[in-house]
Design a protein around this motif. Structure first.
Motif, PDB file in Angstrom:
ATOM      1  N   VAL A 173       0.878  -1.170   0.000  1.00  0.00           N
ATOM      2  CA  VAL A 173       0.000   0.000   0.000  1.00  0.00           C
ATOM      3  C   VAL A 173       0.912   1.216   0.000  1.00  0.00           C
ATOM      4  O   VAL A 173       1.725   1.395   0.917  1.00  0.00           O
ATOM      5  N   ARG A 174       0.809   2.024  -1.022  1.00  0.00           N
ATOM      6  CA  ARG A 174       1.701   3.167  -1.192  1.00  0.00           C
ATOM      7  C   ARG A 174       1.635   4.091   0.026  1.00  0.00           C
ATOM      8  O   ARG A 174       0.557   4.375   0.549  1.00  0.00           O
ATOM      9  N   GLY A 175       2.803   4.547   0.483  1.00  0.00           N
ATOM     10  CA  GLY A 175       2.853   5.461   1.613  1.00  0.00           C
ATOM     11  C   GLY A 175       2.823   4.793   2.971  1.00  0.00           C
ATOM     12  O   GLY A 175       2.748   5.488   3.993  1.00  0.00           O
ATOM     13  N   THR A 176       2.874   3.449   3.021  1.00  0.00           N
ATOM     14  CA  THR A 176       2.878   2.720   4.290  1.00  0.00           C
ATOM     15  C   THR A 176       4.075   1.774   4.335  1.00  0.00           C
ATOM     16  O   THR A 176       4.836   1.660   3.367  1.00  0.00           O
ATOM     17  N   ASP A 177       4.201   1.075   5.452  1.00  0.00           N
ATOM     18  CA  ASP A 177       5.283   0.101   5.593  1.00  0.00           C
ATOM     19  C   ASP A 177       4.977  -1.215   4.894  1.00  0.00           C
ATOM     20  O   ASP A 177       5.841  -2.092   4.835  1.00  0.00           O
ATOM     21  N   ALA A 178       3.767  -1.375   4.390  1.00  0.00           N
ATOM     22  CA  ALA A 178       3.416  -2.581   3.620  1.00  0.00           C
ATOM     23  C   ALA A 178       4.024  -2.438   2.226  1.00  0.00           C
ATOM     24  O   ALA A 178       3.630  -1.560   1.465  1.00  0.00           O
ATOM     25  N   ALA A 179       4.985  -3.297   1.907  1.00  0.00           N
ATOM     26  CA  ALA A 179       5.715  -3.143   0.641  1.00  0.00           C
ATOM     27  C   ALA A 179       5.966  -4.484  -0.035  1.00  0.00           C
ATOM     28  O   ALA A 179       6.944  -4.653  -0.746  1.00  0.00           O
ATOM     29  N   GLY A 180       5.060  -5.451   0.173  1.00  0.00           N
ATOM     30  CA  GLY A 180       5.229  -6.761  -0.441  1.00  0.00           C
ATOM     31  C   GLY A 180       4.984  -6.727  -1.933  1.00  0.00           C
ATOM     32  O   GLY A 180       4.326  -5.818  -2.456  1.00  0.00           O
ATOM     33  N   SER A 181       5.519  -7.730  -2.627  1.00  0.00           N
ATOM     34  CA  SER A 181       5.360  -7.791  -4.083  1.00  0.00           C
ATOM     35  C   SER A 181       4.874  -9.156  -4.569  1.00  0.00           C
ATOM     36  O   SER A 181       4.737  -9.359  -5.774  1.00  0.00           O
ATOM     37  N   LEU A 182       4.607 -10.075  -3.677  1.00  0.00           N
ATOM     38  CA  LEU A 182       4.150 -11.403  -4.098  1.00  0.00           C
ATOM     39  C   LEU A 182       2.691 -11.397  -4.531  1.00  0.00           C
ATOM     40  O   LEU A 182       2.274 -12.207  -5.355  1.00  0.00           O
ATOM     41  N   GLY A 183       1.909 -10.494  -3.967  1.00  0.00           N
ATOM     42  CA  GLY A 183       0.490 -10.384  -4.307  1.00  0.00           C
ATOM     43  C   GLY A 183       0.182  -9.011  -4.868  1.00  0.00           C
ATOM     44  O   GLY A 183       1.066  -8.148  -4.976  1.00  0.00           O
TER      45      GLY A 183
END
Length: 244
Positions: A173-183
């Motif tokens: 989610v842009r602008g957050t610490d969520a930065a996964g790329s598998l999904g």
């Protein structure tokens, strides 16, 4: 002989027609990279300016009345990209990039599908192409480049924390610490019509069903059931519904 002349003319005419079909009449206004996964579509809007590049999933927006170039890549097995109302099929083959182009003559929503058997959930690997007026598309694109609004309530903040802890290693989610790329990138999730690559309409109720039991809805999908309580899941749904 006359027959040889006719045959030669037919071959040349066929090659000319095929060349016209494989090349747009004018230079494409936009380049989009579509990366196929088992069983969803990653969609990257390309640009010479890195600040103008963004990623979405399972739903492609384009300006109507203008040709768009598609660069097609597979992340795993052979897939096939097809929007029946707009063009023919193009395979996505691991290790190479294939190109095609599409033009929607009028605004509308066009259904697409993977048409190369690619595993258990091949039949439920759908996508939507949304053709918009150039003005509406420009507004949509500008919004996609922005980070979503910050949470507004305590439950939404808790949901963001739970999402980052349980889902952020696979989803971004842009602008957050969520930065996964598998999904799929979920930065503006609630603007999409469906979830799970066309399997379910995008509603809070279906988001809850999907997170609670992804394997029960789409057996074989790479997403696993997160280890969170019903209360934690409810907070995540509250947070996800802010991602417009």
């Amino acid at each position: 002989s006359i027959s040889s002349v006719v045959l030669l003319f037919t071959v040349v005419w066929t090659m000319v027609v095929l060349a016209r079909l494989t090349s747009p009449p004018t230079k494409p206004v936009l380049a989009i990279e579509v990366i196929c996964h088992q069983w969803w579509w990653e969609v990257r809007y390309l640009s010479d300016d890195p600040a103008q590049i963004f990623t979405t999933a399972n739903e492609i927006h384009i300006p109507a009345g203008q040709p768009v170039l598609f660069k097609l890549v597979s992340a795993d097995v052979i897939h096939s990209f097809w929007i029946p109302a707009l063009g023919g099929k193009t395979d996505l083959i691991p290790g190479q990039t294939n190109e095609t182009w599409l033009e929607a003559h009028k605004p509308g929503i066009y259904s697409g599908q993977c048409t190369e058997y690619c595993g258990l959930e091949h039949a439920r690997m759908g996508l939507l192409l949304v053709a918009q007026t150039p003005g509406d598309f420009a507004a949509w694109r500008a919004h996609q480049l922005q980070s979503p609004a910050r949470p507004a309530t305590g439950e939404q903040w808790a949901g963001q924390a739970n999402f980052t802890a349980h889902c952020g290693s696979c989803h971004a989610v842009r602008g957050t610490d969520a930065a996964g790329s598998l999904g799929p990138d979920l930065s503006h999730l609630m603007q999409r019509h469906t979830i799970a690559a066309g399997v379910l309409p995008n509603t809070p109720q279906n988001l809850d069903r999907w997170i609670a039991d992804p394997q029960g809805i789409k057996p074989g999908v790479m997403m696993q059931k997160p280890e969170m309580s019903a209360r934690e899941r409810a907070s995540v749904i509250s947070y996800l519904t802010t991602l417009h």
